[in-house]
Design a protein around this motif. Sequence first.
Motif, mmCIF file in Angstrom:
data_model
loop_
_atom_site.group_PDB
_atom_site.id
_atom_site.type_symbol
_atom_site.label_atom_id
_atom_site.label_comp_id
_atom_site.label_asym_id
_atom_site.label_seq_id
_atom_site.Cartn_x
_atom_site.Cartn_y
_atom_site.Cartn_z
ATOM 1 N N UNK A 94 0.845 -1.189 0.000
ATOM 2 C CA UNK A 94 0.000 0.000 0.000
ATOM 3 C C UNK A 94 0.884 1.243 0.000
ATOM 4 N N UNK A 95 0.463 2.244 -0.760
ATOM 5 C CA UNK A 95 1.241 3.468 -0.835
ATOM 6 C C UNK A 95 1.067 4.291 0.444
ATOM 7 N N UNK A 96 2.116 4.924 0.862
ATOM 8 C CA UNK A 96 2.117 5.685 2.117
ATOM 9 C C UNK A 96 1.054 6.782 2.111
ATOM 10 N N UNK A 97 0.728 7.327 0.941
ATOM 11 C CA UNK A 97 -0.266 8.380 0.846
ATOM 12 C C UNK A 97 -1.691 7.932 1.142
ATOM 13 N N UNK A 98 -1.942 6.634 1.163
ATOM 14 C CA UNK A 98 -3.270 6.093 1.449
ATOM 15 C C UNK A 98 -3.528 6.012 2.955
ATOM 16 N N UNK A 99 -2.471 6.016 3.757
ATOM 17 C CA UNK A 99 -2.618 5.870 5.203
ATOM 18 C C UNK A 99 -3.030 7.179 5.863
ATOM 19 N N UNK A 100 -3.915 7.078 6.843
ATOM 20 C CA UNK A 100 -4.354 8.259 7.581
ATOM 21 C C UNK A 100 -3.276 8.784 8.530
ATOM 22 N N UNK A 101 -2.363 7.922 8.957
ATOM 23 C CA UNK A 101 -1.262 8.335 9.834
ATOM 24 C C UNK A 101 0.068 7.839 9.255
ATOM 25 N N UNK A 102 0.510 8.441 8.146
ATOM 26 C CA UNK A 102 1.734 7.955 7.492
ATOM 27 C C UNK A 102 2.985 8.078 8.351
ATOM 28 N N UNK A 103 2.962 8.959 9.321
ATOM 29 C CA UNK A 103 4.134 9.135 10.187
ATOM 30 C C UNK A 103 4.436 7.884 11.008
ATOM 31 N N UNK A 104 3.514 6.957 11.069
ATOM 32 C CA UNK A 104 3.699 5.723 11.849
ATOM 33 C C UNK A 104 4.457 4.641 11.080
ATOM 34 N N UNK A 105 4.955 4.956 9.864
ATOM 35 C CA UNK A 105 5.574 3.949 9.003
ATOM 36 C C UNK A 105 6.955 4.383 8.516
ATOM 37 N N UNK A 106 7.943 4.415 9.393
ATOM 38 C CA UNK A 106 9.284 4.795 8.928
ATOM 39 C C UNK A 106 9.894 3.693 8.059
ATOM 40 N N UNK A 107 10.378 4.051 6.868
ATOM 41 C CA UNK A 107 11.003 3.048 5.996
ATOM 42 C C UNK A 107 12.261 2.452 6.616
ATOM 43 N N UNK A 108 12.611 1.265 6.159
ATOM 44 C CA UNK A 108 13.776 0.549 6.680
ATOM 45 C C UNK A 108 14.856 0.302 5.628
ATOM 46 N N UNK A 109 14.558 0.576 4.351
ATOM 47 C CA UNK A 109 15.503 0.291 3.273
ATOM 48 C C UNK A 109 15.095 1.086 2.031
ATOM 49 N N UNK A 110 16.057 1.294 1.128
ATOM 50 C CA UNK A 110 15.793 1.907 -0.173
ATOM 51 C C UNK A 110 15.838 0.812 -1.225
ATOM 52 N N UNK A 111 14.799 0.729 -2.062
ATOM 53 C CA UNK A 111 14.790 -0.216 -3.174
ATOM 54 C C UNK A 111 15.032 0.508 -4.488
ATOM 55 N N UNK A 112 15.634 -0.194 -5.413
ATOM 56 C CA UNK A 112 15.957 0.352 -6.733
ATOM 57 C C UNK A 112 16.728 1.663 -6.648
ATOM 58 N N UNK A 113 17.699 1.688 -5.751
ATOM 59 C CA UNK A 113 18.528 2.880 -5.586
ATOM 60 C C UNK A 113 19.217 3.252 -6.902
#
Length: 154
Positions: A94-113
Amino acid sequence: MSERVETCSCFCGDITAELKGEPFWINYDHDDDCRKAIGSPLNVWVGYRPSQFRLVSGELRTFSKTPGVVRSFCGRCGTSIGYEDVGIADELYLTIGFFDQPERFPPTVHGYWSMHLPWVTFGDGLDKKDTYTRDRDPATGTPADRKPKNVAKK
């Protein structure tokens, strides 16, 4: 302790959803297909099992350009909701923009750098992978391998 519950909604509010439990993966995604689909220099994908997702209201519309990859969105306002890929079974992103509280989802890795835009910089110290950040079924290939060969570029 109660189970984690997250709520989601599209821009116009027609699509709402609820997710129960913890996400299993959160990553920055720099690949060009997602960049085009989302309309942003990068996206953050939040991974859940499809069984954790409950559509509360609305009806998802879907689109597939790449065989085996189905993207969902709101048919009224166009908000990107997520995608499923046959190469990564039992995973819903799910895209982060769909979440009502996106601040609760800190990423852990970069893909396709390797595809990141040169003016997008990070000082977060996270691992940077040049391809997918999840194991894939090699029998399905990658979306790049499955791109339709007859699509003309303008």
